[in-house]
Design an enzyme around this catalytic site. Structure first.
Site, PDB file in Angstrom:
ATOM      1  CG  LEU A 167     -13.472  33.920  38.347  1.00 36.15           C
ATOM      2  CD1 LEU A 167     -13.573  32.934  37.205  1.00 36.15           C
ATOM      3  CD2 LEU A 167     -12.615  33.348  39.473  1.00 36.15           C
ATOM      4  CD  GLU A 168     -10.735  41.226  41.070  1.00 35.28           C
ATOM      5  OE1 GLU A 168      -9.606  41.754  41.132  1.00 35.28           O
ATOM      6  OE2 GLU A 168     -11.618  41.394  41.935  1.00 35.28           O
ATOM      7  N   GLY A 169      -8.173  39.463  36.603  1.00 36.40           N
ATOM      8  CA  GLY A 169      -6.904  39.204  35.945  1.00 36.40           C
ATOM      9  C   GLY A 169      -7.013  38.167  34.843  1.00 36.40           C
TER      10      GLY A 169
END
Length: 523
Positions: free
Chosen positions: A301-303
């Site tokens: 998971l990013e951002g």
């Protein structure tokens, strides 16, 4: 005589009597005591520690998520409605059931059991080995270490509540440790982990079954939400039919490889802001993993997928709904598939080591997830790229793409660190066998952080064997950490783009380390 005057004392006495019995009568709307293991819906009222709380998000209560410590789930509404003088709690919790073991090595064993219930709330559990207390925990899992190879032990668990009441012991579980000679990894004690693109970005289009045999773990990338804001994830093979893709996975597994489903990525924003989205998340992942037969799940998971809300200041008891829901959702998926289900994560450095200096927003936002899942987590391979410079435990800044950067960032997870400054809560270290180094496979694979094979290998020789290369960073544990698991790369496709130069350089190196280090954890 005025009749009203004659009967006034009688009326006054009757009114007073009515007020008295109303005041002292038990309240019909008294809230029930909060209990772990109970399913609550929005609007439910409970009493916990003589205070009333209203449920603001549907969930199933777990030990450690008591109303007083999880404001994302409960709202304080007033003093307890159970009466002026609370009745002393003398009832012990129920006996823990379902005690099982996993990850048995020659020196350790992982234990898990079903949550107990209590009239007020379960405070924690005590784990006994051969009748002797060896550890206490607030969760329903524990890792017991310091065991002897090829030895049989009897384990039991007792539940306890805040009043000091302790349950009877669980049914005894017999566990025999391994002899230390088992093969722990897919093909060796040191793993090479790579991400496989389920899309064409101009690198290389590879059928899954044609991935280089140098890789031990293949992370299929990515499962993504079906629409913006949805908790339902979807996955469709882009260069094969469903039947062909399932066959490819089975083929790799027949070679001893592990094939994981990776979720998220740079474009797959997953925000589980409420219980409905969390349930969608759980249901869709269980379906995808079962359909294709994946060996595990990778969290990438990013951002905005993971970002701390204002006021969420302690990684040990997060309050940001999308973090709380992610933890609960991943635990549910892991529990559904059992002890052999692999769980990995690939956060960016800002979300992990970045919490050393600052905790808030994206900085350190993965720490509550890693902390809550540390007993379930097979492997953490932080992305040592696209990051710029980061500060190590020695207070010095190190640039990505250098041996010093890899050593400094890895040892933060192996030593632990105070979060948000030197006086902040301490993030405890992970086991060495839970750590791998994440790097780009080529210069084209990332915006920064590419490391030459020579520099990466001298960093790993220092980290694993304590063989210094004379760099600026000095290990706090001079002998190194023999159990470190290996190397992760983005990506298998970018490696193929350069004729597999990355895997060709590092597979023999990892094989050499495998012959020198033993007694790794079995998965």
């Amino acid at each position: 005589m005025n009749q009203a005057v004659r009967f006034r004392p009688v009326i006054t006495f009757a009114l007073a009597f009515l007020l008295l019995i109303t005041w002292f009568a038990p309240r019909a709307d008294a809230a029930a005591q909060w209990q772990a293991g109970t399913a609550y819906k929005k609007g439910d009222l409970v009493t916990y520690q003589n205070k009333d709380y209203e449920c603001i998000q549907a969930h199933t209560a777990l030990t450690g998520w008591e109303p007083s410590v999880v404001p994302a789930l409960w709202k304080y509404v007033g003093e307890g409605s159970g009466g002026e003088t609370p009745t002393p709690d003398t009832a012990p919790p129920s006996v823990p059931a379902g005690l099982t073991s996993s990850s048995i090595t020659d020196t350790s064993v992982s234990l898990s059991w079903n949550a107990s219930t209590d009239n007020v709330g379960v405070a924690g559990y005590e784990v006994y080995r051969n009748g002797v207390l060896v550890t206490s925990t607030s969760t329903t899992t524990a890792v017991v270490t310091g065991l002897t190879a090829s030895t049989t032990y009897a384990f039991t668990v007792k539940a306890k509540d805040a009043a000091g009441n302790i349950s009877a012991a669980s049914t005894s579980l017999s566990v025999t440790t391994s002899n230390g000679s088992s093969n722990p990894g897919p093909t060796g004690t040191k793993w090479l982990i790579g991400y496989w693109h389920n899309f064409d970005n101009g690198s290389t289009n590879i059928r899954l079954r044609n991935v280089s045999t140098a890789y031990d773990v293949i992370n299929v990338s990515f499962a993504e939400p079906i629409s913006h804001g949805s908790g339902t994830l979807a996955f469709t093979p882009y260069n094969a039919t469903v039947a062909e893709f399932k066959s490819d996975i089975a083929y790799l597994q027949s070679q001893g490889k592990k094939v994981l489903l990776s979720m998220g990525g740079a474009n797959g924003t997953i925000e589980l802001t409420d219980a409905t989205k969390r349930q969608q998340f759980e249901d869709s992942l269980k379906s995808i993993i079962s359909t294709y037969g994946f060996n595990g799940l990778d969290i990438d998971l990013e951002g905005s997928s993971l970002s701390l809300n204002a006021g969420d200041t302690d990684f040990r008891s997060p309050t940001t709904p999308k973090i709380v829901n992610l933890i609960q959702g991943v635990k549910a998926v892991k529990s559904h598939f059992g002890a052999n289900f692999i769980l990995t994560a690939a956060p960016e450095t800002a979300y992990v080591q970045g919490g050393y200096l600052s905790y808030g927003g994206p900085w350190g936002a993965y720490l509550p997830v890693i902390h809550a899942l540390r007993n379930e987590l097979t492997l953490l391979h932080v992305q040592h790229y696209n990051t710029g410079s980061m500060v190590g435990l020695d207070g010095r800044s190190y640039a990505q793409g250098t041996a010093d950067f890899h050593v400094a960032m890895a040892e933060m997870l192996l030593q632990g660190f105070h979060v948000g400054g030197s006086t902040g809560p301490f993030f405890s270290p992970l086991r060495p066998d839970q750590i791998a180094i994440g790097v780009p496979a080529s210069q084209q694979a990332a915006g920064g952080g590419y490391t030459t094979p020579a520099d990466l290998q001298k960093a790993l020789n220092y980290l694993i064997k304590g063989v210094s290369y004379g760099g600026s960073y000095t290990l706090r544990q001079s002998t190194g950490y023999a159990g470190i698991k290996g190397i992760m790369t983005w990506s298998i496709n970018w490696d193929a783009y350069t004729n597999n130069q990355f895997s060709s350089a590092h597979r023999p190196f990892l094989n050499g380390l495998s012959t020198q280090t033993t007694k790794e954890v079995v998965y």
